[in-house]
Design a protein around this motif. Sequence first.
Motif, PDB file in Angstrom:
ATOM      1  N   ILE A   1      56.375  80.020  64.135  1.00 41.36           N
ATOM      2  CA  ILE A   1      56.969  80.785  65.237  1.00 41.36           C
ATOM      3  C   ILE A   1      57.845  81.903  64.687  1.00 41.36           C
ATOM      4  CG2 ILE A   1      58.644  80.652  67.135  1.00 41.36           C
ATOM      5  CD1 ILE A   1      57.483  77.819  67.691  1.00 41.36           C
TER       6      ILE A   1
ATOM      7  N   GLU B   1      55.617  84.632  63.483  1.00 39.52           N
ATOM      8  CA  GLU B   1      55.113  85.454  64.588  1.00 39.52           C
ATOM      9  C   GLU B   1      56.184  86.415  65.091  1.00 39.52           C
ATOM     10  OE1 GLU B   1      51.919  84.006  67.526  1.00 39.52           O
ATOM     11  OE2 GLU B   1      53.169  82.237  67.124  1.00 39.52           O
ATOM     12  N   ASP B   2      57.415  85.938  65.156  1.00 41.50           N
ATOM     13  CA  ASP B   2      58.511  86.801  65.602  1.00 41.50           C
ATOM     14  C   ASP B   2      58.694  87.990  64.650  1.00 41.50           C
ATOM     15  OD1 ASP B   2      58.932  85.095  67.713  1.00 41.50           O
ATOM     16  OD2 ASP B   2      60.669  84.108  66.813  1.00 41.50           O
TER      17      ASP B   2
ATOM     18  N   TYR C   1      56.377  89.247  62.690  1.00 46.91           N
ATOM     19  CA  TYR C   1      55.205  90.115  62.845  1.00 46.91           C
ATOM     20  C   TYR C   1      55.359  91.060  64.037  1.00 46.91           C
ATOM     21  CZ  TYR C   1      50.613  91.752  64.120  1.00 46.91           C
ATOM     22  OH  TYR C   1      49.569  92.554  64.477  1.00 46.91           O
ATOM     23  N   ASP C   2      55.900  90.544  65.134  1.00 49.90           N
ATOM     24  CA  ASP C   2      56.055  91.359  66.337  1.00 49.90           C
ATOM     25  C   ASP C   2      56.989  92.547  66.127  1.00 49.90           C
ATOM     26  OD1 ASP C   2      54.314  89.812  67.804  1.00 49.90           O
ATOM     27  OD2 ASP C   2      55.897  88.528  68.639  1.00 49.90           O
TER      28      ASP C   2
ATOM     29  N   ALA D   1      48.517  80.332  65.918  1.00 50.59           N
ATOM     30  CA  ALA D   1      49.478  81.389  65.578  1.00 50.59           C
ATOM     31  C   ALA D   1      48.858  82.370  64.589  1.00 50.59           C
ATOM     32  CB  ALA D   1      50.754  80.780  64.999  1.00 50.59           C
TER      33      ALA D   1
ATOM     34  N   ARG E   1      46.245  84.491  66.367  1.00 52.12           N
ATOM     35  CA  ARG E   1      46.864  85.542  67.182  1.00 52.12           C
ATOM     36  C   ARG E   1      47.287  86.719  66.314  1.00 52.12           C
ATOM     37  NH1 ARG E   1      48.953  81.138  70.032  1.00 52.12           N
ATOM     38  NH2 ARG E   1      50.841  81.078  68.761  1.00 52.12           N
ATOM     39  N   ILE E   2      47.916  86.427  65.185  1.00 53.58           N
ATOM     40  CA  ILE E   2      48.349  87.493  64.282  1.00 53.58           C
ATOM     41  C   ILE E   2      47.141  88.240  63.731  1.00 53.58           C
ATOM     42  CG2 ILE E   2      49.431  87.969  62.053  1.00 53.58           C
ATOM     43  CD1 ILE E   2      51.451  85.765  62.704  1.00 53.58           C
TER      44      ILE E   2
ATOM     45  N   SER F   1      45.454  90.364  66.345  1.00 50.29           N
ATOM     46  CA  SER F   1      46.312  91.507  66.659  1.00 50.29           C
ATOM     47  C   SER F   1      46.203  92.584  65.580  1.00 50.29           C
ATOM     48  CB  SER F   1      47.754  91.042  66.813  1.00 50.29           C
ATOM     49  OG  SER F   1      48.608  92.133  66.987  1.00 50.29           O
TER      50      SER F   1
END
Length: 190
Positions: A103, A106-107, A109-110, A141, A144-145, A148
């Motif tokens: 998590i 992912e944060d 990466y965003d 996860a 998703r990355i 994206s």
Amino acid sequence: MSQVNQREDFLETLDTFTAQRVDEYKNNLTQLFPAEGNKFESDQERSNFIKSFLRKIRLFLKIQMEATTFKGSDFYNNDTNEILRFTFWTAKKGYIDTANAFIIMEDIYDCLSMSEISPFFQLLEELVNLFETLLATEQQALLRIGNSILKKFSKVHDNDFRGRVQLFLAKITSISDKTAVNLSSNINVA
């Protein structure tokens, strides 16, 4: 000094995390939890530690983001790289759940710009090699990355990088995974 106070002192040091002190943080955690099997007296104590740890990591990332916005520098610098490595190290040692590390990943990466994604992805490839198997949530996860990244980068100009990402996605998913199956049986006859 009690074990709880030592943990609180450790968590306070995360406010000023720097890449140069990562070995110090690892040593402090190892001293706080010398036994591999029994690190916490209760599940509630473990839960409180994990919440506090993740709150401190997120606070550090927030401070990093504010500093980079103010200065106009890159968010993904050596400190951000090391905090991500440190988070995965704590997950590998069992201090936090690996899902929490994913998590945080992912944060991070965003928050990345296009130029920062390539070094981040290189670290991502290294970190995934640490784990023999991935849980479904962790795999999702990474998917998703990866998806994206594939959407952000050009099919014409970034072929090499997109190929690396596709190989990575193929590596983390099993052949029998339903993401690779043509469930609706659509065939391109053209």
